[in-house]
Design an enzyme around this catalytic site. Sequence first.
Site, PDB file in Angstrom:
ATOM      1  N   SER A   8       0.843  -1.200   0.000  1.00 52.75           N
ATOM      2  CA  SER A   8       0.000   0.000   0.000  1.00 52.75           C
ATOM      3  C   SER A   8       0.876   1.246   0.000  1.00 52.75           C
ATOM      4  O   SER A   8       1.637   1.493   0.941  1.00 52.75           O
ATOM      5  CB  SER A   8      -0.912   0.010   1.224  1.00 52.75           C
ATOM      6  OG  SER A   8      -1.476   1.298   1.339  1.00 52.75           O
ATOM      7  N   HIS A  33      -1.122  -1.049  -4.313  1.00 55.08           N
ATOM      8  CA  HIS A  33      -2.411  -0.775  -3.681  1.00 55.08           C
ATOM      9  C   HIS A  33      -2.492   0.723  -3.396  1.00 55.08           C
ATOM     10  O   HIS A  33      -1.614   1.298  -2.739  1.00 55.08           O
ATOM     11  CB  HIS A  33      -2.519  -1.598  -2.398  1.00 55.08           C
ATOM     12  CG  HIS A  33      -3.846  -1.527  -1.723  1.00 55.08           C
ATOM     13  ND1 HIS A  33      -4.923  -2.314  -2.088  1.00 55.08           N
ATOM     14  CD2 HIS A  33      -4.277  -0.772  -0.684  1.00 55.08           C
ATOM     15  CE1 HIS A  33      -5.953  -2.048  -1.320  1.00 55.08           C
ATOM     16  NE2 HIS A  33      -5.585  -1.108  -0.447  1.00 55.08           N
ATOM     17  N   ASP A  35      -4.731   3.671  -1.793  1.00 56.16           N
ATOM     18  CA  ASP A  35      -5.823   3.929  -0.844  1.00 56.16           C
ATOM     19  C   ASP A  35      -6.359   5.342  -0.986  1.00 56.16           C
ATOM     20  O   ASP A  35      -5.659   6.317  -0.693  1.00 56.16           O
ATOM     21  CB  ASP A  35      -5.309   3.737   0.589  1.00 56.16           C
ATOM     22  CG  ASP A  35      -5.168   2.271   0.948  1.00 56.16           C
ATOM     23  OD1 ASP A  35      -6.131   1.512   0.738  1.00 56.16           O
ATOM     24  OD2 ASP A  35      -4.079   1.878   1.437  1.00 56.16           O
ATOM     25  N   MET A  37      -9.006   8.025   0.353  1.00 59.15           N
ATOM     26  CA  MET A  37      -9.861   8.326   1.520  1.00 59.15           C
ATOM     27  C   MET A  37     -10.406   9.742   1.408  1.00 59.15           C
ATOM     28  O   MET A  37      -9.648  10.670   1.108  1.00 59.15           O
ATOM     29  CB  MET A  37      -9.036   8.220   2.793  1.00 59.15           C
ATOM     30  CG  MET A  37      -8.364   6.868   2.967  1.00 59.15           C
ATOM     31  SD  MET A  37      -7.338   6.879   4.439  1.00 59.15           S
ATOM     32  CE  MET A  37      -6.678   5.217   4.393  1.00 59.15           C
ATOM     33  N   HIS A  66      -8.315   1.264  -4.078  1.00 62.39           N
ATOM     34  CA  HIS A  66      -9.273   0.983  -3.003  1.00 62.39           C
ATOM     35  C   HIS A  66      -9.969   2.289  -2.653  1.00 62.39           C
ATOM     36  O   HIS A  66      -9.384   3.167  -2.005  1.00 62.39           O
ATOM     37  CB  HIS A  66      -8.490   0.405  -1.810  1.00 62.39           C
ATOM     38  CG  HIS A  66      -9.304   0.137  -0.598  1.00 62.39           C
ATOM     39  ND1 HIS A  66      -8.736  -0.149   0.632  1.00 62.39           N
ATOM     40  CD2 HIS A  66     -10.655   0.082  -0.396  1.00 62.39           C
ATOM     41  CE1 HIS A  66      -9.691  -0.351   1.526  1.00 62.39           C
ATOM     42  NE2 HIS A  66     -10.859  -0.208   0.924  1.00 62.39           N
ATOM     43  N   MET A  68     -12.190   4.372  -0.576  1.00 59.30           N
ATOM     44  CA  MET A  68     -12.861   4.518   0.719  1.00 59.30           C
ATOM     45  C   MET A  68     -13.563   5.862   0.684  1.00 59.30           C
ATOM     46  O   MET A  68     -13.181   6.830   1.364  1.00 59.30           O
ATOM     47  CB  MET A  68     -11.829   4.448   1.852  1.00 59.30           C
ATOM     48  CG  MET A  68     -11.323   3.043   2.085  1.00 59.30           C
ATOM     49  SD  MET A  68      -9.798   3.005   3.054  1.00 59.30           S
ATOM     50  CE  MET A  68      -8.618   3.165   1.736  1.00 59.30           C
ATOM     51  N   MET A 137     -11.566  -6.260   4.863  1.00 55.24           N
ATOM     52  CA  MET A 137     -10.826  -5.323   5.720  1.00 55.24           C
ATOM     53  C   MET A 137     -10.520  -6.004   7.052  1.00 55.24           C
ATOM     54  O   MET A 137     -11.426  -6.440   7.765  1.00 55.24           O
ATOM     55  CB  MET A 137     -11.643  -4.050   5.971  1.00 55.24           C
ATOM     56  CG  MET A 137     -11.873  -3.172   4.750  1.00 55.24           C
ATOM     57  SD  MET A 137     -10.376  -2.741   3.831  1.00 55.24           S
ATOM     58  CE  MET A 137      -9.399  -1.922   5.093  1.00 55.24           C
ATOM     59  N   GLY A 142      -9.224   3.559   7.125  1.00 54.01           N
ATOM     60  CA  GLY A 142      -8.979   4.971   7.416  1.00 54.01           C
ATOM     61  C   GLY A 142      -7.524   5.282   7.730  1.00 54.01           C
ATOM     62  O   GLY A 142      -7.066   6.387   7.489  1.00 54.01           O
ATOM     63  N   PHE A 143      -6.818   4.309   8.251  1.00 48.62           N
ATOM     64  CA  PHE A 143      -5.439   4.567   8.667  1.00 48.62           C
ATOM     65  C   PHE A 143      -4.563   3.346   8.423  1.00 48.62           C
ATOM     66  O   PHE A 143      -5.035   2.210   8.562  1.00 48.62           O
ATOM     67  CB  PHE A 143      -5.382   4.909  10.169  1.00 48.62           C
ATOM     68  CG  PHE A 143      -6.257   6.077  10.530  1.00 48.62           C
ATOM     69  CD1 PHE A 143      -5.773   7.381  10.419  1.00 48.62           C
ATOM     70  CD2 PHE A 143      -7.573   5.877  10.943  1.00 48.62           C
ATOM     71  CE1 PHE A 143      -6.595   8.463  10.725  1.00 48.62           C
ATOM     72  CE2 PHE A 143      -8.395   6.954  11.252  1.00 48.62           C
ATOM     73  CZ  PHE A 143      -7.899   8.257  11.142  1.00 48.62           C
ATOM     74  N   GLY A 144      -3.311   3.602   8.101  1.00 48.08           N
ATOM     75  CA  GLY A 144      -2.333   2.526   8.060  1.00 48.08           C
ATOM     76  C   GLY A 144      -1.837   2.235   9.465  1.00 48.08           C
ATOM     77  O   GLY A 144      -2.127   2.990  10.405  1.00 48.08           O
ATOM     78  N   ASP A 175      -6.733  -6.783   3.770  1.00 45.63           N
ATOM     79  CA  ASP A 175      -6.198  -5.429   3.836  1.00 45.63           C
ATOM     80  C   ASP A 175      -6.222  -4.895   5.265  1.00 45.63           C
ATOM     81  O   ASP A 175      -7.295  -4.657   5.823  1.00 45.63           O
ATOM     82  CB  ASP A 175      -7.024  -4.520   2.906  1.00 45.63           C
ATOM     83  CG  ASP A 175      -6.438  -3.119   2.790  1.00 45.63           C
ATOM     84  OD1 ASP A 175      -5.356  -2.872   3.347  1.00 45.63           O
ATOM     85  OD2 ASP A 175      -7.074  -2.281   2.133  1.00 45.63           O
ATOM     86  N   GLY A 176      -5.026  -4.692   5.819  1.00 47.62           N
ATOM     87  CA  GLY A 176      -4.900  -4.053   7.127  1.00 47.62           C
ATOM     88  C   GLY A 176      -4.162  -4.900   8.150  1.00 47.62           C
ATOM     89  O   GLY A 176      -4.566  -6.031   8.431  1.00 47.62           O
ATOM     90  N   GLY A 177      -3.061  -4.364   8.640  1.00 53.41           N
ATOM     91  CA  GLY A 177      -2.326  -5.046   9.702  1.00 53.41           C
ATOM     92  C   GLY A 177      -1.656  -6.344   9.290  1.00 53.41           C
ATOM     93  O   GLY A 177      -1.327  -7.170  10.147  1.00 53.41           O
ATOM     94  N   GLY A 197       1.053  -2.341   4.094  1.00 51.67           N
ATOM     95  CA  GLY A 197       1.530  -0.965   4.026  1.00 51.67           C
ATOM     96  C   GLY A 197       2.715  -0.756   4.933  1.00 51.67           C
ATOM     97  O   GLY A 197       3.871  -0.845   4.522  1.00 51.67           O
ATOM     98  N   SER A 198       2.429  -0.513   6.226  1.00 52.39           N
ATOM     99  CA  SER A 198       3.515  -0.171   7.143  1.00 52.39           C
ATOM    100  C   SER A 198       4.534  -1.299   7.293  1.00 52.39           C
ATOM    101  O   SER A 198       5.729  -1.034   7.435  1.00 52.39           O
ATOM    102  CB  SER A 198       2.953   0.240   8.505  1.00 52.39           C
ATOM    103  OG  SER A 198       1.937  -0.627   8.900  1.00 52.39           O
TER     104      SER A 198
HETATM  105  C1  DX5 Z   1      -6.601   1.047   5.589  1.00 54.64           C
HETATM  106  C2  DX5 Z   1      -6.086   0.871   4.187  1.00 54.64           C
HETATM  107  C3  DX5 Z   1      -4.992  -0.108   4.080  1.00 54.64           C
HETATM  108  C4  DX5 Z   1      -3.748   0.330   4.797  1.00 54.64           C
HETATM  109  C5  DX5 Z   1      -2.944  -0.864   5.112  1.00 54.64           C
HETATM  110  O1  DX5 Z   1      -7.640   1.937   5.580  1.00 54.64           O
HETATM  111  O2  DX5 Z   1      -7.130   0.411   3.330  1.00 54.64           O
HETATM  112  O3  DX5 Z   1      -4.694  -0.429   2.733  1.00 54.64           O
HETATM  113  O4  DX5 Z   1      -2.984   1.235   4.056  1.00 54.64           O
HETATM  114  O5  DX5 Z   1      -1.879  -0.438   5.871  1.00 54.64           O
HETATM  115  P1  DX5 Z   1      -1.223  -1.354   6.983  1.00 54.64           P
HETATM  116  O6  DX5 Z   1      -0.634  -2.528   6.243  1.00 54.64           O
HETATM  117  O7  DX5 Z   1      -0.199  -0.449   7.573  1.00 54.64           O
HETATM  118  O8  DX5 Z   1      -2.305  -1.771   7.917  1.00 54.64           O
HETATM  119 ZN    ZN Z   2      -6.588  -0.425   1.290  1.00 55.28          ZN
END
Ligand code: DX5
Ligand code: ZN
Length: 220
Positions: A8, A33, A35, A37, A66, A68, A137, A142-144, A175-177, A197-198
Amino acid sequence: MYPSIAPSILAADFANLQSEVKMLNNSKADFIHVDIMDGVFVPNISFGIPVTEAIYKHAQKPLDVHLMIVEPDKYLEAFRKAGAEVISVHYEACPHLHRTLQAIHLLGAKAGVAINPHTPIELLSEVIADIDVVCVMSVNPGFGGQKFIENTYSKIDRLKELILSKNSKAQIEIDGGVNAQNAPKLIERGADILVAGSFVFNSDDPIKTIADLKSIRTKD
Ligand code: DX5
Ligand code: ZN
């Protein structure tokens, strides 16, 4: 089978987007990916169409966009023109989801549906045959950098069953964590695409981190 990896770009250094995209081009990533928002559907604002175009200009990997955002139908064509290969809309943002999926396909893109952690898989049963990618999800969007929600594993089981029962070709994206700890279990349960992402961008060697995720294999 090896999973597809979709880093991401949300976690990238936005002041150096070109070099971040080039790094992904040189990695084993299968998608980038992206994102989007809007500060309404989710409590955060990322970036929009011009930045997606700028990423696309340098990308040698398909863009997995993606959305959002509320009222995604208004922007499908713009994101397709900006380079989206996969366009995912949120189930929770689409009162006429079947029509939205048709519109994405008419634009020549793959159609994805993202579902929030509280949304039951079963709500996709009537459209699962029309979906190319279900984005489950595993955090509240909303946040990484958020913590992975454990209930995701059983959602994958139910989604897998639904896909098989309806003869759907949908791929399962998480997607996420996502990180090296949960990735093997996610793949074992049936995930086809892992968004990270992170975990990728905060690592010392993102290219190696992507390769390591990619090398996790299931038995079949
Ligand atoms: C969350 C995003 C994800 C996010 C994933 O709202 O849709 O794609 O960037 O980031 P990580 O891998 O850091 O959870
Ligand atoms: Zn995403």
